[in-house]
Every structure is written in C-alpha cells, then in structure tokens.
Design a protein around this motif. Structure first.
Motif, short mmCIF file in Angstrom:
data_model
loop_
_atom_site.label_atom_id
_atom_site.label_comp_id
_atom_site.label_asym_id
_atom_site.label_seq_id
_atom_site.Cartn_x
_atom_site.Cartn_y
_atom_site.Cartn_z
N ASN A 70 0.83 -1.21 0.00
CA ASN A 70 0.00 0.00 0.00
C ASN A 70 0.87 1.27 0.00
O ASN A 70 2.00 1.24 -0.45
N GLY A 71 0.32 2.39 0.47
CA GLY A 71 1.12 3.61 0.62
C GLY A 71 0.92 4.70 -0.40
O GLY A 71 1.55 5.75 -0.30
N ASN A 72 0.05 4.47 -1.41
CA ASN A 72 -0.17 5.49 -2.44
C ASN A 72 -1.59 6.05 -2.39
O ASN A 72 -2.48 5.48 -1.75
N ASN A 131 -3.98 -4.35 0.15
CA ASN A 131 -2.66 -4.92 0.46
C ASN A 131 -1.86 -5.26 -0.79
O ASN A 131 -1.31 -6.35 -0.93
N ASN A 132 -1.80 -4.28 -1.68
CA ASN A 132 -1.02 -4.45 -2.90
C ASN A 132 0.47 -4.24 -2.63
O ASN A 132 0.86 -3.43 -1.80
N PRO A 133 1.33 -4.97 -3.34
CA PRO A 133 2.78 -4.79 -3.19
C PRO A 133 3.21 -3.46 -3.78
O PRO A 133 2.69 -3.03 -4.81
N GLU A 134 4.14 -2.82 -3.14
CA GLU A 134 4.52 -1.46 -3.59
C GLU A 134 5.98 -1.44 -4.04
O GLU A 134 6.30 -1.95 -5.09
N ASN A 171 0.02 2.02 5.45
CA ASN A 171 1.43 1.61 5.27
C ASN A 171 1.64 0.30 6.00
O ASN A 171 1.43 0.22 7.21
N VAL A 172 2.05 -0.73 5.28
CA VAL A 172 2.39 -2.02 5.88
C VAL A 172 3.81 -2.37 5.46
O VAL A 172 4.13 -2.35 4.27
N PHE A 173 4.65 -2.69 6.44
CA PHE A 173 6.04 -3.00 6.14
C PHE A 173 6.44 -4.45 6.44
O PHE A 173 7.41 -4.95 5.87
N PHE A 174 5.69 -5.13 7.32
CA PHE A 174 6.10 -6.49 7.69
C PHE A 174 4.95 -7.48 7.76
O PHE A 174 5.08 -8.60 7.25
N ARG A 175 3.83 -7.08 8.37
CA ARG A 175 2.74 -8.04 8.51
C ARG A 175 2.19 -8.44 7.13
O ARG A 175 2.47 -7.79 6.14
N TYR A 176 1.42 -9.50 7.13
CA TYR A 176 0.87 -10.09 5.89
C TYR A 176 2.00 -10.53 4.94
O TYR A 176 1.81 -10.53 3.73
N HIS A 177 3.14 -10.90 5.48
CA HIS A 177 4.29 -11.32 4.67
C HIS A 177 4.65 -10.25 3.64
O HIS A 177 5.02 -10.55 2.50
#
Length: 454
Positions: free
Chosen positions: A112-114, A253-256, A337-343
C-alpha cells in the motif's frame, strides 16, 4: 560475591565474540544505496538509524536521487550498490522495456502507501456524482465513474484532461490506470513507436517526480496525480487538492516498492546480499511491531531533510494509521502503510506477474506471451530463495519469529479478489486475467499506427 559482575562481564564478552565470529563474511562492506523521498523508503532509513546494517558488518551510505531514472541508472552503472525501487523497474529492465539490465529483488519493501489526488476544482465537480453518508461525508471507495462526466465536460470544452504519475513502470501508473479503467475511462496505450502511453486516451498521463506533484497540481499543469506519501497529504495541508482514493482501496494490500540490486551484484557478493536483506527484514519488523508502536519514531526519522524532509505532521497523517481525504475528513486506515505483517517483505512471484500483466494490458509488452513466460520472468527477478535464507539466519539468531515467514510457499499467493472492480487475480493464469478486463489489450491484440488491432 564481588567476582560475579566480573564473571558476568566475561560471559557477555564471550557471547559477543561468538556472535561476531558467526557474522556473515561479507565480500563488500562499504555500500551506497539510493532512494526517492517517499515514506516507503523507511526500511532503509530505519536499518541505518537503528544500526541493523552495522550489526551485519555493513557500512552504508544512503543517498536521495533526483528521479527514478537516475536511480535505476545508478544501480546499473554501479554508482549505487542497490536502491529503493518501483516494483516494475527490475521487471521492465530485465525484459528490456526502457534500459535493459538484469535486476533482481530479494526483498519487497512494503504494501500500500499510495493515493490519487485531484485539484479542488475537479473535486468540486466530482462531488456531484458521489454518494454521501448520513453525516454528509463522501462514501468511500470513490470510483472513477465520478470522474468520467468531468473528463467528458473538459473534452466538450476542448480541454485535454492531464494527470500525473511518477514513472512509466511505476505502481502509480498502473494503479491510476486501473482506477480509471474500472470507472470506464481509457488511460491510453503504449506502442514500440509511441511510448507516451497516450494512444486512444481519455485521460492523458505524464511523468512528474513525486516531490514536484503538489506544485505541478497547484500550477494547473495537471488536474490530478497518483503518488506515494507524503505528497497526497501535502496537497491537503496546502489546501490545493483532495485525495479521493488510496491504493489500499484500489487493491487491498497491494505490493509497492522493492529493494533492487543487479544480478551481477548478488552473484559476486552473495554474503553481502544476505546481510543487507537481514538488516532490511529487521527494519521492516521494527516498523510494524507492537501494533505500529514505533511509527512516531519512524516519522521523526523520515521528517529529517536527508530522508523525506516533509513536516512531521504531514508524514504522520498517513504513517500512523490514519489518512485525511478532504480537509477535516480524517479516517482510520491502519493498513495504509504495511512494512512487515501479511508477509509484506516476501518477494512473491505472483506480485511480479501482476505487474507484468499490467505492462501487457497497456502495450508496454507489445505482443502476447504464454503463461509460462510470465512465470519465467518472475523467477528471474524475484528471489524468495535469498529472502528465506536471510530470514532463516535471523530466526537462528533469535531476531525474528519462525512463524512470521511463509516457508512452504511456492511463491504464489492464493487468488486475490479485493480489487475495486471485483475482478479476481490468479498469478498462475495471467492471460485469463487479461481477458477479464473490458478495457485493455488481450489475446493477440497489438497497438499499431495509433490504434488497437488484432
């Protein structure tokens, strides 16, 4: 009794010496990594500031880059040993779209993040076509169907509708295109002869570097943009625009971003590659642990001029679990913003395949490819083998928990359907996925002479 502190000190010293002896024998210990001033470069800043690079025997310099092309060129020519990259950059370089070079990634930097932001003028026109709740607030997620009559109005007045994204192979380009197409707007095609990406376009997309997005919007050069933080929240704080949707709402939860290095670097310096991956995994864990308890400290780091350089309040507006849309309309978005969870840090082949499908969908991959080709390219670029080897070392050191890693994964996520248009994505069947879109290239279609054929 007086001897106990001395004995304890000796034991600790021996333990430290043992840990030092087990440290990877890195082939190159002085490294320079590049980044763009966005909050999702955070794992690099945290690994540096918290001493995780030094724990691995690495002496790292972090250098902000002017734009994504300069950054990619720096990695390819060796001025940079690695960099915070757009997920599409290693893939595009490896298949020869743009600059050709074999780039790999052993580490996915975040999810995420955008967001997509429009000017105040466009927002006022869009609001007429957006449902509101009982409190008078817009109902989210906001579809591009609300933008379509605005674009049609501008076309009738002879005005091209311009929007900005950060790079032709950026997540932002594909997310903006995805959102527009899901709302019935054509974002345009690429061809080998015409790389503007504006063939048959209802909305004209062009490149604008992330930090320049708000100023370009304010100048009226573009009517909206897709960018990472803090540049959507900056528009809110400046009072010049309104973020209408986050990428979490376009694809949950898209890869960024990814961390990119050349395949040559990984082959020449295998232990160094493992060491830097270990440091980044630890940084990502720190960013998410204890329900984001460390985020305020991370925001302080990122607000420094050598990193993102935006005001603390602007970065905190999205980095600490909230997101402000229209001024005063701040909502809870804990996974913005997700940096670690959800692999999040695992480099899934299926993530690579999704980006490749979007390159094909819009003509950056000019001709149809069999499903096996997508898998082959994904495996050349995304390296979960390196990632898991680094993770195993961290588990053995007691730095991370074994349960936090997908040891048995074949590199493919299960089919995902949490997209704004409800279309399911199965990375094992890229061509079937492309066939499911009403707008976009499919089958043997190509773009020639300014139009789609075949």
């Amino acid at each position: 009794m007086k001897l106990r502190p001395l004995i304890t000190g000796i034991v600790l010293s021996i333990a430290a010496t043992t840990a030092q002896a087990e440290m990877l024998d890195v082939e190159k210990d002085e490294l320079t990594f590049g980044f763009i001033k966005l909050t999702d470069m955070a794992p690099l800043a945290v690994a540096y500031e918290n001493g995780y690079f030094e724990d691995e025997g690495l002496f790292v310099t972090l250098e902000a880059q002017a734009n994504w092309k300069v950054l990619l060129d720096g990695v390819i020519d060796g001025k940079l040993d690695g960099a915070h990259m757009l997920a599409g950059q290693p893939l595009a370089a490896t298949i020869g779209f743009g600059t050709e070079a074999h780039i790999i990634t052993p580490f996915s930097m975040d999810l995420n993040g955008n967001g997509i932001t429009v000017s105040n003028e466009i927002w006022a026109l869009m609001k007429e076509h957006i449902p509101h709740d009982a409190d008078g607030k817009p109902v989210h997620p906001i579809s591009a169907t609300a933008l379509k009559p605005v674009v049609e109005k501008y076309r009738a007045e002879g005005k091209p509708f311009n929007m900005g994204m950060v790079f032709p192979v950026s997540t932002h380009n594909y997310e903006l295109r995805y959102w527009l197409a899901a709302g019935g707007l054509k974002p345009g095609y690429y061809s080998p002869e015409n790389v503007t990406g504006q063939i048959e376009a209802d909305v004209l997309l062009s490149v604008t570097p992330p930090p320049q997005m708000p100023a370009t919007l304010e100048a009226g050069t573009i009517y909206g943009y897709c960018v990472g933080e803090p540049w959507n929240q900056q528009a809110v704080f400046k009072g010049i625009g309104v973020p209408v949707i986050t990428d979490f709402e376009i694809w949950k939860n898209n890869p960024e971003k990814v961390f990119g290095i050349t395949a040559e670097f990984a082959e020449k310096y295998p232990n160094t590659t493992l060491a830097l991956t270990k440091a980044l995994i630890r940084a990502a864990q720190w960013l998410d642990e204890n329900d984001n308890a460390n985020r305020p400290a991370a925001v302080e780091i990122l607000s420094r001029p050598e990193y993102v350089g935006a005001d603390y309040e602007v970065i905190a507006n999205s980095m600490t679990g909230t997101f402000e849309y229209e001024k005063g309309d701040k909502r809870e978005v804990p996974d913005f913003n997700v940096f670690f969870r959800y692999h999040a840090t695992y480099p899934y082949y299926s993530d690579a395949v999704w980006y490749l499908t979007q390159m094909r969908r819009w003509g950056q991959i000019a001709e149809a490819k069999p499903d096996g080709w997508y898998d082959e390219v994904a495996r050349k670029v995304y390296r979960p083998d390196i990632y898991l080897e680094a993770a195993r070392l961290l588990v053995e050191e007691g730095q991370v928990q074994e349960a936090d890693f997908p040891w048995d994964s074949d590199g493919y996520r299960e089919p995902q359907d949490e997209f704004i248009d409800g279309i399911a994505f199965d990375g094992r069947q890229p061509n079937a996925y492309l066939e499911s879109f009403p707008i976009g290239l499919k089958g043997g279609q190509t773009v020639k002479g300014g139009s789609v054929g075949g």
